[in-house]
Design a protein around this motif. Structure first.
Motif, PDB file in Angstrom:
ATOM      1  N   UNK A 227     -35.370  34.350  -2.601  1.00 19.86           N
ATOM      2  CA  UNK A 227     -35.565  35.317  -1.515  1.00 19.86           C
ATOM      3  C   UNK A 227     -36.520  36.436  -1.921  1.00 19.86           C
ATOM      4  N   UNK A 228     -37.040  36.348  -3.147  1.00 15.10           N
ATOM      5  CA  UNK A 228     -37.996  37.363  -3.617  1.00 15.10           C
ATOM      6  C   UNK A 228     -37.302  38.551  -4.275  1.00 15.10           C
ATOM      7  N   UNK A 229     -35.980  38.458  -4.458  1.00 17.21           N
ATOM      8  CA  UNK A 229     -35.208  39.589  -4.986  1.00 17.21           C
ATOM      9  C   UNK A 229     -34.960  39.414  -6.487  1.00 17.21           C
ATOM     10  N   UNK A 230     -35.191  40.488  -7.252  1.00 16.34           N
ATOM     11  CA  UNK A 230     -34.911  40.457  -8.686  1.00 16.34           C
ATOM     12  C   UNK A 230     -36.147  40.790  -9.490  1.00 16.34           C
ATOM     13  N   UNK A 231     -36.022  41.843 -10.321  1.00 17.40           N
ATOM     14  CA  UNK A 231     -37.161  42.278 -11.138  1.00 17.40           C
ATOM     15  C   UNK A 231     -36.889  42.079 -12.617  1.00 17.40           C
ATOM     16  N   UNK A 232     -35.611  42.011 -12.958  1.00 16.64           N
ATOM     17  CA  UNK A 232     -35.232  41.678 -14.333  1.00 16.64           C
ATOM     18  C   UNK A 232     -33.937  40.878 -14.255  1.00 16.64           C
ATOM     19  N   UNK A 233     -33.777  39.967 -15.213  1.00 11.21           N
ATOM     20  CA  UNK A 233     -32.688  39.004 -15.148  1.00 11.21           C
ATOM     21  C   UNK A 233     -31.888  39.022 -16.436  1.00 11.21           C
ATOM     22  N   UNK A 234     -30.570  39.000 -16.280  1.00  6.15           N
ATOM     23  CA  UNK A 234     -29.756  38.686 -17.449  1.00  6.15           C
ATOM     24  C   UNK A 234     -28.791  37.558 -17.070  1.00  6.15           C
ATOM     25  N   UNK A 235     -28.823  36.513 -17.840  1.00 12.78           N
ATOM     26  CA  UNK A 235     -27.850  35.439 -17.668  1.00 12.78           C
ATOM     27  C   UNK A 235     -26.697  35.785 -18.601  1.00 12.78           C
ATOM     28  N   UNK A 236     -25.474  35.861 -18.068  1.00  8.54           N
ATOM     29  CA  UNK A 236     -24.311  36.192 -18.914  1.00  8.54           C
ATOM     30  C   UNK A 236     -23.542  34.917 -19.228  1.00  8.54           C
ATOM     31  N   UNK A 237     -23.444  34.591 -20.499  1.00 11.56           N
ATOM     32  CA  UNK A 237     -22.715  33.385 -20.889  1.00 11.56           C
ATOM     33  C   UNK A 237     -21.719  33.692 -21.988  1.00 11.56           C
ATOM     34  N   UNK A 238     -20.611  32.974 -21.973  1.00 19.23           N
ATOM     35  CA  UNK A 238     -19.698  33.051 -23.105  1.00 19.23           C
ATOM     36  C   UNK A 238     -20.254  32.071 -24.142  1.00 19.23           C
ATOM     37  N   UNK A 239     -21.326  32.473 -24.766  1.00 17.60           N
ATOM     38  CA  UNK A 239     -22.037  31.605 -25.715  1.00 17.60           C
ATOM     39  C   UNK A 239     -22.995  32.485 -26.501  1.00 17.60           C
ATOM     40  N   UNK A 240     -23.694  31.893 -27.445  1.00 16.54           N
ATOM     41  CA  UNK A 240     -24.690  32.630 -28.201  1.00 16.54           C
ATOM     42  C   UNK A 240     -25.722  33.247 -27.233  1.00 16.54           C
ATOM     43  N   UNK A 241     -26.029  34.548 -27.378  1.00  8.80           N
ATOM     44  CA  UNK A 241     -26.992  35.154 -26.448  1.00  8.80           C
ATOM     45  C   UNK A 241     -28.348  34.454 -26.416  1.00  8.80           C
ATOM     46  N   UNK A 242     -28.701  33.721 -27.489  1.00  9.91           N
ATOM     47  CA  UNK A 242     -29.977  32.989 -27.439  1.00  9.91           C
ATOM     48  C   UNK A 242     -29.969  31.950 -26.313  1.00  9.91           C
TER      49      UNK A 242
END
Ligand code: SF4
Length: 352
Positions: A227-242
């Motif tokens: 939809x064109x929304x979002x300027x920075x992204x963080x994916x949150x996982x219960x895993x290694x941040x890499x």
């Protein structure tokens, strides 16, 4: 090629990283080390940076963590954001540490005078703020009005605090709105995005394990991005941040918004298969880690349809019985044996 038209937003700078306006969508993550363990934290930041992370957030729950910030900021290759909850005192100390940004959740400080003072200090020091609104810490008056933390209530809370920030002349901030589920998240961000030009940090909070979290994030973040929304992204996982960085780039890449590394496509296999394709794909993936080229590599299970199916790939393998055909831009260039196929493919990729 179809292109996503991004929402027009105003720029915000966190250190030297621009968010919003015409900047590419910024990929960020958060360390999971104890921040006060400086060496561990810096090692993880460096690994994340190598993986493509552009901004890093660190938790600052205690005095010991604040004391570690100057050294972390000084040695980090990317701007550092301090994650502050509940404590204006820790917020002020973090601001003195040279930090590039802070994340504040006004809902859990909830004292306008103190929030104003923190913002004025940020203004003075040119420190950016992420204004975070969460379904878990919504103001009483909105809960009373809407009955529960609905998407509308979350968006209203973000708009309310944004107006408060702006009323004291503070504009160097982005907003994140995190609902408890994917649909609520999408809806709340959509309502907010229609009403302002403030950049949005998007992500699905507490998304889950590597697989479940990646799928949930791909759906939630992907729909917003579409939809064109979002300027920075963080994916949150219960895993290694890499893994968060890898997933974030895969989401962005699948929508043509960013790219990182080499794109690998492979067929789902079927009864025509005569090689161990998952093993070949894994070998190629491992060998290409760390190589950053704007190319698409196709690895197909057979020659029957493979070259045709992978026409848009730059290079690839169409496997067969104990051998494979190496192709470039849809044209076969040579036959290679099973033992040499990965090595020959890598050699060709190096020439591109
Ligand atoms: S490329 Fe060959 S093995 Fe793979 S799915 Fe298509 S037909 Fe089946």
């Amino acid at each position: 090629m179809e292109m996503i038209k991004r929402r027009k937003t105003r720029p915000v700078y966190i250190g030297n990283v621009k968010i919003g306006d015409d900047a590419p969508i910024v990929v960020q993550s958060m360390t999971d080390t104890k921040t006060y363990e400086i060496e561990n934290t810096l090692n993880q930041i460096n690994r994340l940076y190598q993986a493509g992370c552009e901004l890093i957030r660190v938790a600052v729950p205690t005095e010991k963590d604040v004391q570690a910030l100057p050294q972390i900021v000084k040695n980090s290759p990317i701007p550092v954001i301090a994650d502050i909850h509940f404590s204006p005192r820790i917020a002020f100390k973090a601001l003195e540490s040279g930090i590039h940004g802070i994340r504040l959740n006004p809902g859990n400080i909830n004292d306008k005078e103190q929030i104003r003072d923190i913002l004025l200090e940020c203004q003075k020091r040119n420190i950016a703020v992420r204004l975070g609104v969460n379904s878990g810490s919504l103001e009483e008056r909105l809960l009373e009005k809407y009955g529960y933390p609905s998407a509308e209530a979350l968006a209203q809370s973000a708009l309310y605090w944004s107006e408060f920030f702006e009323s004291i002349g503070f504009k160097n901030f982005k907003v994140s709105i995190k609902g408890s589920d994917v649909l609520q998240n999408i809806e709340a961000n959509k309502i907010f995005a229609q009403k302002t030009d403030i950049p949005l940090h998007i992500g699905i909070t507490e998304a889950g394990s590597l697989k479940q979290g990646s799928i949930k994030s791909a759906v939630g973040i992907g729909i917003l991005l579409y939809m064109g929304i979002g300027d920075t992204v963080r994916v949150s996982l219960t895993a290694d941040p890499e893994e968060e960085i890898d997933t974030a780039y895969k989401i962005l890449q699948s929508l043509g918004l960013r790219r990182k590394g080499v794109e690998i496509i492979s067929c789902p296999t079927c009864g025509r298969i005569e090689v161990n394709l998952p093993q070949v794909v894994k070998k190629v993936e491992d060998s290409l880690k760390g190589i950053d080229k704007p190319i698409k590599v196709a690895i197909m299970g057979c020659v029957v349809n493979a070259i045709g199916e992978a026409k848009e790939a730059d290079i690839g393998l169409a496997c067969g019985n104990k051998s494979a055909i190496l192709f470039k831009k849809g044209q076969p260039i040579k036959r290679v044996t099973e033992q040499e196929m990965v090595e020959e493919l890598l050699k060709e990729i190096n020439t591109l």
